[in-house]
Design an enzyme around this catalytic site. Sequence first.
Site, short mmCIF file in Angstrom:
data_model
loop_
_atom_site.label_atom_id
_atom_site.label_comp_id
_atom_site.label_asym_id
_atom_site.label_seq_id
_atom_site.Cartn_x
_atom_site.Cartn_y
_atom_site.Cartn_z
N ASN A 191 0.78 -1.23 0.00
CA ASN A 191 0.00 0.00 0.00
C ASN A 191 0.81 1.28 0.00
O ASN A 191 0.43 2.27 -0.63
CB ASN A 191 -0.94 -0.01 1.22
CG ASN A 191 -1.61 1.32 1.46
OD1 ASN A 191 -1.17 2.11 2.30
ND2 ASN A 191 -2.66 1.59 0.71
N ASP A 238 -0.51 -6.54 4.76
CA ASP A 238 -0.77 -5.33 5.53
C ASP A 238 -1.75 -4.41 4.81
O ASP A 238 -1.76 -4.33 3.57
CB ASP A 238 0.55 -4.59 5.78
CG ASP A 238 0.40 -3.39 6.67
OD1 ASP A 238 -0.01 -3.56 7.83
OD2 ASP A 238 0.68 -2.26 6.21
N HIS A 257 -7.02 -0.92 2.02
CA HIS A 257 -6.58 0.36 1.47
C HIS A 257 -5.99 0.20 0.07
O HIS A 257 -5.42 1.15 -0.47
CB HIS A 257 -5.56 1.00 2.41
CG HIS A 257 -6.10 1.24 3.79
ND1 HIS A 257 -6.99 2.23 4.06
CD2 HIS A 257 -5.90 0.57 4.95
CE1 HIS A 257 -7.32 2.20 5.34
NE2 HIS A 257 -6.68 1.20 5.90
N GLU A 281 -4.96 -8.48 6.57
CA GLU A 281 -5.37 -7.56 7.61
C GLU A 281 -6.34 -6.55 7.01
O GLU A 281 -5.94 -5.56 6.40
CB GLU A 281 -4.17 -6.82 8.21
CG GLU A 281 -4.55 -5.83 9.30
CD GLU A 281 -3.85 -4.48 9.20
OE1 GLU A 281 -3.82 -3.76 10.20
OE2 GLU A 281 -3.38 -4.14 8.10
#
Length: 556
Positions: free
Chosen positions: A162, A272, A276, A315
């Site tokens: 990200n 992670d 997003h 996540e």
Amino acid sequence: MKNSFPLLIFMVLLLSACAVKQSEKVDTKPDVPFIWENANVYFLLTDRFNNGNANNDVNFNRTKKSGKLRGFMGGDIKGITEKIKEGYFTDLGINAIWFSPVVEQIHGSVDEGTGSTYGFHGYWTRDWTALEPNFGSEEELSELVQTAHKHGIRIVMDVVINHTGPVTDMDPFWGDEWARTEPQCTYEGYESTVTCTLVKNLPDILTEKTEEVELPKALLEKWADEGRLEKEMDELDAFFIATGYPRTPRYYIIKWLTDYIRKYGVDAFRLDTVKHTEASVWADLWKEASKAFEEWKAVNPDLVVDDNPFFMVGEVYNYGVSGGRWFDFGDKKVDYFANGMQSLINFEFKYDATKSYEEIFSKYSDALNGPLKGYSVINYASSHDDGGPFDKQRTKTIEAGTKLLLCPGSSQVYYGDETGRSLDIEGTVGDATLRSFMNWDELEANSDINGVAVQGILSHWQKLGQFRAAHPAVGAGVHLQLSAEPYYFKRTYKSSDYNDQVIVGLDLDNGVKTVDVKGVFKGGEVLKDYYSGTKVEVKNGKVELDTDFEIVLLGS
């Protein structure tokens, strides 16, 4: 459920713990298959677990005074390997280790109002193709993976797509072709969660970009200075020719991340900040990661642990098991399980942990054998960025272990859960309080944690963890309550080539216990109570135990 265990159980736990040696072997059945749905995953911050090499503690002149618990503290890859060799993880019933990212971090520090902070946590990438020297070398990472595999432990590598790390005087921006620096996310819907920066000064990679981009000048210069520019460029050319992908930010990073699979044979990725980034990014990563894993297996047949495919757990912040396969942004729902993930971290368990055993266990069994059939969740009681864990003051360390390790689904043991490491450190700001160094000193001294000796806490978690490791039915089986008072349940796991069943009793009376095992275990079968270590024979559909514990963990 009783609110607390009697003083007697703590005294017995303490005495039994003193006999537990760090290097002892676990008494598990050798033919037990590893199943991700039953995994007992140990999550640690690489910098905060164990310092195996003090010579790598300072790099890139990172000597600026930092906020409390916001600088590097010396933990490293070699330190993890040392604990594997000592048998610490095996004794705890751990069969997968997830450590925070180990790629090269930004060299400078930033202050976001919480004190000067370095990238000790691993989530501020400077170069995806290099390891952070504070954490260790390529040789040490290779040794870690191979050592873990020899001990029956899988390696879960934490990866970030990200964002890069923050921009500092020492760490240049990757450029407008690669990342955005605004707008900042407002989390009001899908777009304001995905096409934006998580926080100020955390450049957001343009993962949605379809036009090809050149590599950042600073990165090329870095590779040239390190004498590996030609090698890196040749490998990129080969990757893009072989895959046909355009040279866009997402595919550069996917190539770099899957290199760690091809080179070291890591077994899984923890993804992670999943929500997003566009879901298709993770689908692409899954495709290439799976391919890389099979390539590694073909080249290293003697190092292959089993036939499990590559595994990815995401996540998706605030995802809960009650959502089934969907995460709801408010204006859009996304099925991440359809985009390369076999499991998601379950942010709901910390709330469910306040409920009774049966409420928790039946709920999770129904979900995992219903809407989530074929997939799983990883439950946790505490974590590195959740300021509202189940037991922040560490007053329920025994209860937390019981509920987490006996709950259907995978379990995440956050480093120090098993030793009562403090999650409330005076003088810290924000999530730094959750990230203190592992309390090895308190374990060695057998310190008192809110009335319970550390070694007693550890012994409890070890027994439950070893039971889970020996029996896939615990996390991957179907739950059924056998009686409410006293409380007993069974779990049954069946696959095409392996069957397993267990019976568990909780909140029982100390002393003699008669357990009805009809329909689960056959007459004459010898069972083990994994909590007391007692072995008993089934007679007339029952077993009888005389133990000083309120827990019974029965399995063959």
